[in-house]
Design an enzyme around this catalytic site. Structure first.
Site, short mmCIF file in Angstrom:
data_model
loop_
_atom_site.label_atom_id
_atom_site.label_comp_id
_atom_site.label_asym_id
_atom_site.label_seq_id
_atom_site.Cartn_x
_atom_site.Cartn_y
_atom_site.Cartn_z
N TRP A 1 -7.33 43.63 57.15
CA TRP A 1 -8.33 44.45 56.44
C TRP A 1 -9.35 43.43 55.95
CZ3 TRP A 1 -10.30 44.94 51.42
CH2 TRP A 1 -11.00 46.11 51.16
N HIS B 1 -24.84 69.98 33.56
CA HIS B 1 -25.60 68.88 32.96
C HIS B 1 -26.28 68.02 34.03
CE1 HIS B 1 -24.15 69.78 28.95
NE2 HIS B 1 -22.97 70.00 29.50
N CYS C 1 -3.90 43.85 54.68
CA CYS C 1 -3.38 42.91 55.67
C CYS C 1 -1.85 42.96 55.69
CB CYS C 1 -3.80 41.47 55.45
SG CYS C 1 -5.56 41.22 55.51
N ARG D 1 -1.53 48.88 56.25
CA ARG D 1 -2.05 47.87 55.33
C ARG D 1 -3.44 47.37 55.72
NH1 ARG D 1 1.90 45.85 52.02
NH2 ARG D 1 0.62 44.04 51.59
N GLU E 1 -12.08 60.65 51.46
CA GLU E 1 -11.52 59.44 52.07
C GLU E 1 -11.02 59.66 53.49
OE1 GLU E 1 -7.97 57.53 50.47
OE2 GLU E 1 -7.39 59.39 49.54
N LYS F 1 -4.01 50.81 52.79
CA LYS F 1 -3.10 51.50 51.86
C LYS F 1 -3.03 50.80 50.52
CE LYS F 1 0.07 54.47 50.71
NZ LYS F 1 -0.49 55.75 50.25
N GLU G 1 -9.13 64.43 42.14
CA GLU G 1 -8.22 64.05 43.22
C GLU G 1 -8.53 64.84 44.50
OE1 GLU G 1 -6.40 61.74 43.84
OE2 GLU G 1 -4.95 62.39 45.31
N ASN H 1 -2.40 37.07 53.90
CA ASN H 1 -2.78 38.30 53.20
C ASN H 1 -3.18 37.89 51.79
OD1 ASN H 1 -2.93 40.89 52.07
ND2 ASN H 1 -0.73 40.98 51.72
N GLY H 2 -4.40 38.19 51.38
CA GLY H 2 -4.86 37.81 50.05
C GLY H 2 -6.24 37.18 50.13
N LYS I 1 -9.49 63.05 48.02
CA LYS I 1 -8.75 63.30 49.26
C LYS I 1 -9.72 63.68 50.37
CE LYS I 1 -5.83 61.78 48.74
NZ LYS I 1 -5.28 61.20 47.53
O1 M6R Z 1 -0.84 51.65 45.23
P1 M6R Z 1 -1.69 52.24 44.15
O2 M6R Z 1 -1.20 53.56 43.70
O3 M6R Z 1 -1.89 51.31 42.99
O4 M6R Z 1 -3.10 52.44 44.81
C1 M6R Z 1 -4.22 52.82 44.05
C2 M6R Z 1 -5.32 53.37 44.93
O5 M6R Z 1 -5.78 52.35 45.79
C3 M6R Z 1 -4.83 54.55 45.78
O6 M6R Z 1 -4.31 55.55 44.96
C4 M6R Z 1 -5.98 55.11 46.63
O7 M6R Z 1 -6.95 55.66 45.83
C5 M6R Z 1 -5.41 56.16 47.60
N1 M6R Z 1 -5.53 55.68 48.94
C6 M6R Z 1 -6.14 57.44 47.57
O8 M6R Z 1 -5.55 58.36 48.42
#
Ligand code: M6R
Length: 609
Positions: free
Chosen positions: A75, A505, A2, A27, A489, A604, A482, A101-102, A486
């Site tokens: 969000w 396994h 948000c 956000r 997502e 984000k 990672e 926001n929260g 990527k």
């Molecule tokens: O702001 P942060 O680095 O703490 O965020 C952690 C995760 O939410 C963030 O890395 C998320 O996994 C990314 N969007 C992935 O690309």
């Protein structure tokens, strides 16, 4: 999660609010809404979807005039993505509008009490409960009503509130979610992030938890929710407009992938003393004496930041010879973790606002750990709540998929591990030569970026496949995780990342004819073992895409496709190996026609647990 922008000043604010909230769309982007006060009346317009939909709606109705206003991009947490659940929310008594926001954790209890008093709710949100509560407690002074309401709630909030009975007043407050007040010339712009403020003023005041600010065009007053006055310094925002603009790039993610060499040069600037083989980390200086006694390191993060933390674990054990663990902050927080004497907890986070990581940090501190931050956003909650730390300095990351922050996190963790190592047993020559190699990483990433067309072609070849595996060992097991994150997502392709050895396994059962398996197969301690795993995949019809070290021509016999990275010491290889994986994910999302920077269901920064 948000975004909020609010304005009080002398000009009509709709356009400024829309321009600001567009910069905060990363956000959250489920729905958006805007409210202003004009001729003593609040008018609210809301729309499901992106801010562009809200803009269209506002245009079709001739816009909302007013010199006090607020806007929100959501969000969803409580209640589905509907117009009724979109912010701003209003009360049914006084004429109050709130953006938030929260999460208000005790909203259900408060809602029941308010319903008993006859209030009728039109949404499923916790925010509407807060709006009604402020209205219920209103006795002619908005600031007091907000303070009183916030004394009743538990949870996290950044809020902006306006009231028809006080048309020139804006009241804002925060606890646990970020909020700042931009101070302009006869105007104030409140926002979740400086990106919404910087084109109007570079002066801003960062709010602390439990702060409430009453703002008019003529000035502001800050207090706590208990009405104790607070003094704040107005400070310079460390942000340039071009850092948050797309420029010639089609997407922020692509811009940020290509910015990585520049970002890392910034991370390194002034921090290397190659002659003495020393890493200079000013953010650790005040606690150097305690830090050198560290017996254990606990690295905490979520998502991409966790993957960087996992690499950090290897780095600390290899370079500093300190036992280290890395884990989901969310799990650490709730599993009764044992923190021994001289434990250093390191929170890894781009935003510095991730609720899971923040909660784990509090837990670690409460149990006696010294808390370090490896954080990008200067002045963020985590940055303020850690005892010491090292900023990433990679610039604002706007694409939801984290890229340059990941390499920044890994680079900073490498430097911290070397900082420890040099103070324990690493000689100037060891650290000196590693620093030399680290310093060359930006140039090497630039070289990899030059293979963009090849990466795109390889991605095209597999774009119809719905299941991918990412496999690596040692330092590049987290890199494989990672790569998978990527891809899933932003392209919504199912991908799993794991240690290459783990495949046999169980996951090996997934491999069928043509299934893409991305191996990080750079030269290193476990190269031969990775080769065996590659053979196991091929024997079952899987197609291997190998990220390999330049000069390794032999691997072409075993892999359908090879993406080369320059040769570096193994501990630095994730900084290079991740880059083709980021590029693949980007191309996959574009080829599948997805909104790269705003993947579905995501935001984000995740400020709820
Ligand atoms: O702001 P942060 O680095 O703490 O965020 C952690 C995760 O939410 C963030 O890395 C998320 O996994 C990314 N969007 C992935 O690309």
């Amino acid at each position: 999660m948000c975004g909020i922008v609010a304005y009080v000043g002398k000009k009509n604010c709709q356009n400024l609010l829309i321009e600001g909230i567009k910069r905060l769309e990363y956000r959250g982007y489920d729905s958006a809404g805007l409210a202003t006060i004009h001729n003593g009346k609040i008018r609210i317009v809301r729309a499901v979807g992106r801010v562009a939909n809200l803009e269209d709606k506002l245009e079709s109705m001739g816009g909302l005039p007013g010199t006090v206003g607020l806007v929100h991009t959501r969000w969803a947490t409580h209640g589905g993505v509907t117009e009724f659940n979109a912010h701003p929310h209003a009360d049914d008594k006084v004429g109050i509008a709130v953006v938030h926001n929260g999460i208000i954790e005790n909203y259900a209890t408060i809602k029941t009490l308010l319903e008993e008093k006859g209030h009728k709710f039109s949404s499923q949100t916790d925010t509407e409960v807060l709006a009604m509560l402020i209205g219920e407690l209103y006795e002619g002074d908005l600031e007091s009503a907000v303070q009183a309401a916030l004394r009743e709630v538990t949870g996290a909030y950044a809020i902006a509130v306006i009231c028809e009975k006080e048309p020139g007043v804006l009241v804002v407050a925060r606890k646990g979610s970020p909020l700042m007040v931009g101070v302009g010339n006869g105007e104030y712009i409140v926002a979740s992030d400086g990106a919404a403020i910087i084109s109007h003023t570079s002066q801003a005041m960062m709010l602390d938890d439990y702060n409430v600010v009453k703002i008019t065009a003529d000035g502001f007053r800050t207090s706590t929710i208990h009405n104790v006055p607070v003094t704040h310094k107005v400070q310079q925002l460390e942000l340039e407009l071009d850092e948050i603009e797309l420029g010639s790039f089609q997407h922020y993610m692509r811009k940020e992938i290509f910015e990585q060499p520049k970002a890392l040069r910034n991370t390194f600037r002034g921090r290397f003393n190659a002659e003495e083989g020393k890493v200079i980390l000013g953010g650790l200086a005040d606690h150097a004496k305690e830090l050198v006694k560290a017996k254990r390191i606990a690295l905490l993060g979520q998502g991409t930041a966790l993957h960087a933390a996992m690499i950090g674990r290897y780095l600390f054990e290899d370079l500093a010879k300190i036992p280290a663990t890395s884990e989901f902050a969310s799990e650490f927080r709730y599993r009764n973790p044992i923190i021994e004497e001289n434990t250093v907890a390191i929170a890894v986070s781009q935003s510095g606002e991730t609720a899971d990581t923040l909660a784990a940090l509090h837990e670690a501190k409460d149990r006696g750990a010294l808390a370090l931050g490896v954080i990008n956003v200067v002045g963020s909650t985590m940055a303020r709540e850690t005892d010491a730390g090292v900023y990433l300095r990679v610039g604002p990351e706007i694409g939801v998929a984290s890229t340059k922050a990941f390499v920044g996190q890994v680079a900073v963790l490498t430097m911290i591990a070397m900082w420890f190592g040099r103070r324990r047993f690493m000689g100037a020559n060891d650290t000196g030569s590693l620093l030399h190699q680290l310093n060359q990483i930006p140039d090497k990433i630039e070289k990899i970026l030059g293979y963009d067309d090849l990466v795109k072609k390889v991605t095209e070849r597999y774009i119809e496949r719905e299941n991918w595996l990412f496999l690596g060992r040692g330092y590049n097991y987290p890199t494989a995780m990672e790569g998978a994150l990527k891809l899933k997502e932003i392209s919504y392709i199912h991908a799993e990342g794991m240690p290459a050895a783990e495949m046999k396994h169980g996951p090996i059962a997934l491999i069928n004819e043509g299934m893409p398996a991305v191996f990080i197969a750079n030269q290193g301690k476990q190269y031969e073992k990775v080769m065996s795993n590659i053979q196991e995949v091929r024997a079952r019809g899987g197609h291997v895409i190998a990220v390999a070290t330049e000069g390794d021509t032999a691997i072409k016999r075993y892999a359908e496709d090879v993406l080369y990275i320059p040769d570096v010491p193994e501990c630095l290889s994730p900084l290079l190996a991740v880059v083709p994986l980021q590029m693949m994910a980007y191309h996959a999302a574009v080829l599948r026609g997805h909104d790269v920077d705003k993947p579905r269901n995501l935001a984000k920064s995740v400020t709820v647990e």
